[in-house]
Design a protein around this motif. Structure first.
Motif, PDB file in Angstrom:
ATOM      1  N   ALA A  17     -25.291  -2.559 -16.735  1.00 47.15           N
ATOM      2  CA  ALA A  17     -26.532  -2.641 -17.508  1.00 47.15           C
ATOM      3  C   ALA A  17     -26.419  -3.683 -18.610  1.00 47.15           C
ATOM      4  O   ALA A  17     -27.382  -4.427 -18.879  1.00 47.15           O
ATOM      5  CB  ALA A  17     -26.857  -1.277 -18.111  1.00 47.15           C
ATOM      6  N   ALA A  18     -25.251  -3.775 -19.235  1.00 47.98           N
ATOM      7  CA  ALA A  18     -25.052  -4.771 -20.287  1.00 47.98           C
ATOM      8  C   ALA A  18     -25.109  -6.186 -19.719  1.00 47.98           C
ATOM      9  O   ALA A  18     -25.643  -7.101 -20.352  1.00 47.98           O
ATOM     10  CB  ALA A  18     -23.717  -4.531 -20.988  1.00 47.98           C
ATOM     11  N   PRO A 116     -12.900  10.861 -29.133  1.00 47.98           N
ATOM     12  CA  PRO A 116     -12.820   9.397 -29.039  1.00 47.98           C
ATOM     13  C   PRO A 116     -14.124   8.652 -29.313  1.00 47.98           C
ATOM     14  O   PRO A 116     -14.092   7.589 -29.949  1.00 47.98           O
ATOM     15  CB  PRO A 116     -12.325   9.171 -27.601  1.00 47.98           C
ATOM     16  N   PRO A 117     -15.306   9.142 -28.862  1.00 48.07           N
ATOM     17  CA  PRO A 117     -16.539   8.406 -29.195  1.00 48.07           C
ATOM     18  C   PRO A 117     -16.771   8.244 -30.688  1.00 48.07           C
ATOM     19  O   PRO A 117     -17.519   7.349 -31.111  1.00 48.07           O
ATOM     20  CB  PRO A 117     -17.632   9.262 -28.548  1.00 48.07           C
ATOM     21  N   SER A 118     -16.127   9.071 -31.518  1.00 47.10           N
ATOM     22  CA  SER A 118     -16.326   8.986 -32.962  1.00 47.10           C
ATOM     23  C   SER A 118     -15.766   7.703 -33.561  1.00 47.10           C
ATOM     24  O   SER A 118     -16.046   7.402 -34.731  1.00 47.10           O
ATOM     25  CB  SER A 118     -15.682  10.191 -33.663  1.00 47.10           C
ATOM     26  N   VAL A 119     -14.983   6.949 -32.778  1.00 47.08           N
ATOM     27  CA  VAL A 119     -14.431   5.699 -33.312  1.00 47.08           C
ATOM     28  C   VAL A 119     -15.541   4.713 -33.667  1.00 47.08           C
ATOM     29  O   VAL A 119     -15.319   3.779 -34.462  1.00 47.08           O
ATOM     30  CB  VAL A 119     -13.447   5.046 -32.311  1.00 47.08           C
ATOM     31  N   PHE A 120     -16.724   4.906 -33.074  1.00 48.72           N
ATOM     32  CA  PHE A 120     -17.839   3.990 -33.355  1.00 48.72           C
ATOM     33  C   PHE A 120     -18.909   4.598 -34.257  1.00 48.72           C
ATOM     34  O   PHE A 120     -19.900   3.932 -34.563  1.00 48.72           O
ATOM     35  CB  PHE A 120     -18.482   3.526 -32.044  1.00 48.72           C
ATOM     36  N   TYR A 121     -18.724   5.848 -34.684  1.00 47.23           N
ATOM     37  CA  TYR A 121     -19.714   6.469 -35.570  1.00 47.23           C
ATOM     38  C   TYR A 121     -19.716   5.738 -36.912  1.00 47.23           C
ATOM     39  O   TYR A 121     -18.677   5.509 -37.528  1.00 47.23           O
ATOM     40  CB  TYR A 121     -19.407   7.947 -35.794  1.00 47.23           C
ATOM     41  N   GLY A 122     -20.897   5.394 -37.384  1.00 42.75           N
ATOM     42  CA  GLY A 122     -21.014   4.753 -38.685  1.00 42.75           C
ATOM     43  C   GLY A 122     -20.532   3.325 -38.738  1.00 42.75           C
ATOM     44  O   GLY A 122     -20.309   2.789 -39.834  1.00 42.75           O
ATOM     45  N   TRP A 123     -20.394   2.692 -37.564  1.00 41.47           N
ATOM     46  CA  TRP A 123     -19.907   1.306 -37.567  1.00 41.47           C
ATOM     47  C   TRP A 123     -20.937   0.368 -38.183  1.00 41.47           C
ATOM     48  O   TRP A 123     -22.135   0.464 -37.904  1.00 41.47           O
ATOM     49  CB  TRP A 123     -19.600   0.848 -36.138  1.00 41.47           C
ATOM     50  N   LYS A 124     -20.455  -0.537 -39.036  1.00 47.02           N
ATOM     51  CA  LYS A 124     -21.285  -1.587 -39.616  1.00 47.02           C
ATOM     52  C   LYS A 124     -20.452  -2.858 -39.704  1.00 47.02           C
ATOM     53  O   LYS A 124     -19.244  -2.792 -39.960  1.00 47.02           O
ATOM     54  CB  LYS A 124     -21.776  -1.199 -41.012  1.00 47.02           C
ATOM     55  N   LYS A 125     -21.078  -3.982 -39.484  1.00 47.96           N
ATOM     56  CA  LYS A 125     -20.330  -5.244 -39.582  1.00 47.96           C
ATOM     57  C   LYS A 125     -19.867  -5.457 -41.023  1.00 47.96           C
ATOM     58  O   LYS A 125     -20.604  -5.215 -41.980  1.00 47.96           O
ATOM     59  CB  LYS A 125     -21.180  -6.417 -39.106  1.00 47.96           C
ATOM     60  N   LEU A 249     -10.987   3.695 -22.831  1.00 51.30           N
ATOM     61  CA  LEU A 249     -11.904   2.908 -22.004  1.00 51.30           C
ATOM     62  C   LEU A 249     -13.273   3.574 -21.901  1.00 51.30           C
ATOM     63  O   LEU A 249     -14.306   2.888 -21.880  1.00 51.30           O
ATOM     64  CB  LEU A 249     -11.310   2.685 -20.612  1.00 51.30           C
ATOM     65  N   TYR A 250     -13.284   4.894 -21.833  1.00 56.55           N
ATOM     66  CA  TYR A 250     -14.570   5.590 -21.788  1.00 56.55           C
ATOM     67  C   TYR A 250     -15.360   5.339 -23.077  1.00 56.55           C
ATOM     68  O   TYR A 250     -16.575   5.105 -23.049  1.00 56.55           O
ATOM     69  CB  TYR A 250     -14.354   7.087 -21.587  1.00 56.55           C
ATOM     70  N   ALA A 251     -14.646   5.368 -24.209  1.00 57.66           N
ATOM     71  CA  ALA A 251     -15.321   5.152 -25.496  1.00 57.66           C
ATOM     72  C   ALA A 251     -15.805   3.715 -25.630  1.00 57.66           C
ATOM     73  O   ALA A 251     -16.919   3.470 -26.112  1.00 57.66           O
ATOM     74  CB  ALA A 251     -14.380   5.503 -26.642  1.00 57.66           C
ATOM     75  N   THR A 252     -14.984   2.735 -25.221  1.00 52.79           N
ATOM     76  CA  THR A 252     -15.357   1.329 -25.414  1.00 52.79           C
ATOM     77  C   THR A 252     -16.372   0.852 -24.381  1.00 52.79           C
ATOM     78  O   THR A 252     -17.242   0.037 -24.703  1.00 52.79           O
ATOM     79  CB  THR A 252     -14.118   0.434 -25.354  1.00 52.79           C
ATOM     80  N   CYS A 253     -16.272   1.333 -23.151  1.00 52.44           N
ATOM     81  CA  CYS A 253     -17.198   0.885 -22.098  1.00 52.44           C
ATOM     82  C   CYS A 253     -18.552   1.589 -22.174  1.00 52.44           C
ATOM     83  O   CYS A 253     -19.593   0.955 -21.975  1.00 52.44           O
ATOM     84  CB  CYS A 253     -16.584   1.101 -20.722  1.00 52.44           C
ATOM     85  N   HIS A 254     -18.535   2.887 -22.440  1.00 53.99           N
ATOM     86  CA  HIS A 254     -19.770   3.678 -22.372  1.00 53.99           C
ATOM     87  C   HIS A 254     -20.262   4.149 -23.743  1.00 53.99           C
ATOM     88  O   HIS A 254     -21.395   3.845 -24.147  1.00 53.99           O
ATOM     89  CB  HIS A 254     -19.562   4.877 -21.453  1.00 53.99           C
ATOM     90  N   SER A 255     -19.422   4.882 -24.464  1.00 54.65           N
ATOM     91  CA  SER A 255     -19.870   5.494 -25.716  1.00 54.65           C
ATOM     92  C   SER A 255     -20.267   4.456 -26.757  1.00 54.65           C
ATOM     93  O   SER A 255     -21.157   4.709 -27.581  1.00 54.65           O
ATOM     94  CB  SER A 255     -18.766   6.398 -26.273  1.00 54.65           C
ATOM     95  N   SER A 256     -19.607   3.305 -26.753  1.00 50.69           N
ATOM     96  CA  SER A 256     -19.906   2.283 -27.760  1.00 50.69           C
ATOM     97  C   SER A 256     -21.362   1.851 -27.700  1.00 50.69           C
ATOM     98  O   SER A 256     -22.016   1.662 -28.734  1.00 50.69           O
ATOM     99  CB  SER A 256     -18.984   1.079 -27.582  1.00 50.69           C
ATOM    100  N   LEU A 257     -21.891   1.673 -26.485  1.00 46.35           N
ATOM    101  CA  LEU A 257     -23.286   1.238 -26.328  1.00 46.35           C
ATOM    102  C   LEU A 257     -24.267   2.342 -26.702  1.00 46.35           C
ATOM    103  O   LEU A 257     -25.404   2.059 -27.084  1.00 46.35           O
ATOM    104  CB  LEU A 257     -23.530   0.779 -24.893  1.00 46.35           C
ATOM    105  N   GLN A 258     -23.845   3.589 -26.573  1.00 45.28           N
ATOM    106  CA  GLN A 258     -24.726   4.696 -26.977  1.00 45.28           C
ATOM    107  C   GLN A 258     -24.854   4.773 -28.495  1.00 45.28           C
ATOM    108  O   GLN A 258     -25.906   5.151 -29.014  1.00 45.28           O
ATOM    109  CB  GLN A 258     -24.166   6.025 -26.441  1.00 45.28           C
ATOM    110  N   THR A 259     -23.775   4.410 -29.199  1.00 48.18           N
ATOM    111  CA  THR A 259     -23.774   4.475 -30.663  1.00 48.18           C
ATOM    112  C   THR A 259     -24.281   3.186 -31.294  1.00 48.18           C
ATOM    113  O   THR A 259     -25.057   3.211 -32.247  1.00 48.18           O
ATOM    114  CB  THR A 259     -22.346   4.777 -31.167  1.00 48.18           C
ATOM    115  N   VAL A 260     -23.805   2.045 -30.775  1.00 50.61           N
ATOM    116  CA  VAL A 260     -24.203   0.730 -31.294  1.00 50.61           C
ATOM    117  C   VAL A 260     -24.741  -0.080 -30.116  1.00 50.61           C
ATOM    118  O   VAL A 260     -23.985  -0.754 -29.421  1.00 50.61           O
ATOM    119  CB  VAL A 260     -23.012   0.001 -31.955  1.00 50.61           C
ATOM    120  N   PRO A 261     -26.034  -0.030 -29.833  1.00 47.92           N
ATOM    121  CA  PRO A 261     -26.598  -0.650 -28.621  1.00 47.92           C
ATOM    122  C   PRO A 261     -26.254  -2.126 -28.437  1.00 47.92           C
ATOM    123  O   PRO A 261     -25.973  -2.570 -27.321  1.00 47.92           O
ATOM    124  CB  PRO A 261     -28.114  -0.454 -28.804  1.00 47.92           C
TER     125      PRO A 261
END
Length: 348
Positions: A17-18, A116-125, A249-261
């Protein structure tokens, strides 16, 4: 935690999809993304470089003043004495780094291992990197910078040394870029899942080197090396081929896009993590090869099947039988062993 099937289905679906939604992907987009999202100062780069030089100087000093004198005091065989300082140094560092990673993941408030998906919670540049994680990044980034030099000029040259160099380059790139893009949370999880196997590997190798010392066979070291080989084989699969893909890999491939589109450098980081996975599989084949040789009776004791002198010693034994027991002078035999650890050009 998801299974392999869910990882393949959702991970591949997210990647596909990406790709479909990325109409303007290319160098220009990568350059713009870097300028807008990466935060890495020259002062940080300089500090990391100085720390890498510090690791190199510290290793030379430790080998000269601690490890080599200790090997001489223990009266190790020449081939083992030549390689022992390398394993002792790596065991010291990886024990330190893995212990610190364990502290961060299990004795603080970071939930990354269990969620593991929490690694992207609250991410900001450009978000601030916590001091305790920044320390881990400085230690690891500088050490892998040192390791690229050490693999070529200081370590024993092995059958997989070229792959090891690639591994160090990929790891250094992942550490530096994940820090710049503030993906440090997932970086800590990746380092924790990999360092534990290096601790077991170097500890096992040291016991292999010390089981024949002072002209005497030491059964305790032999037993420890056998048990260490077994636990290393199991933990390699568990940490690098089970937990790593299903957590990271699950967090970086899938969960990351759910948290930070529109997460930046999505393809770049996942490509490097997939390369790291392939190298883990490559080294696991060496482990399978070793186990197969033991089961088929082709190997009577624990040895590193990546070593050239292990193979050379077998060829020498076969040659002796064919030549009717012709014996080489002991000094020449010792020199042949020492070449493995001290002369690199014929291997390169």
């Amino acid at each position: 935690m998801p299974g392999y099937g869910q990882l393949l289905r959702l991970g591949y679906g997210s990647l596909a999809a990406a790709v479909r939604s990325c109409n303007d992907c290319g160098w220009e987009l990568a350059r713009t993304t870097w300028v807008e999202n990466a935060h890495l100062g020259w002062g940080e780069v300089l500090l990391c470089g100085l720390a890498a030089l510090g690791w190199t100087a510290l290793r030379r000093a430790a080998a000269r003043r601690l490890f080599r004198p200790f090997g001489e005091w223990c009266n190790l065989q020449p081939k083992d004495a030549a390689k022992m300082p390398e394993s002792a140094w790596k065991l010291l560092f990886y024990t330190l780094s893995w212990s610190y990673g364990t502290y961060l993941l299990f004795f603080t408030d970071y939930p990354f291992f269990y969620d593991p998906p929490s690694v992207f919670y609250g991410w900001k540049k450009g978000m601030d990197v916590p001091t305790d994680i920044a320390i881990a990044y400085l230690l690891q980034c500088s050490f892998y910078g040192h390791s690229i030099y050490a693999t070529v000029y200081m370590d024993t040259w092995r059958k997989d040394s070229v792959v090891m160099l690639l591994h160090h380059v990929v790891t250094l790139t992942l550490i530096a870029f994940s820090y710049a893009f503030r993906y440090h949370n997932v970086g800590i999880l990746v380092l924790f899942l990999h360092d534990v196997n290096d601790v077991q590997l170097e500890f096992t190798k040291l016991n292999v080197y010390f089981k024949h010392r002072g002209g005497v066979y030491h059964r305790l070291n032999d037993v420890i090396s056998n048990v260490g080989c077994l636990t290393f084989s199991v933990s390699w699969f568990w940490f690098r081929l089970y937990w790593f893909p299903l957590k990271v890999l699950y967090a970086t491939c899938h969960s990351s896009l759910q948290t930070v589109p529109n997460i930046p450098f999505y393809f770049f980081f996942n490509a490097l993590l997939l390369v790291l996975t392939l190298m883990n599989i490559y080294w696991f084949l060496y482990i399978v090869l070793f186990v197969a040789k033991v089961l088929m009776g082709q190997m009577q004791e624990v040895n590193d099947v990546r070593e050239y002198d292990v193979e050379d010693s077998k060829k020498t034994a076969v040659a002796k039988k064919k030549e009717g027991g012709l014996q080489l002078p002991s000094a020449l035999k010792e020199g042949m062993h020492l070449k493995n650890g001290l002369v690199k050009d014929k291997r390169l």
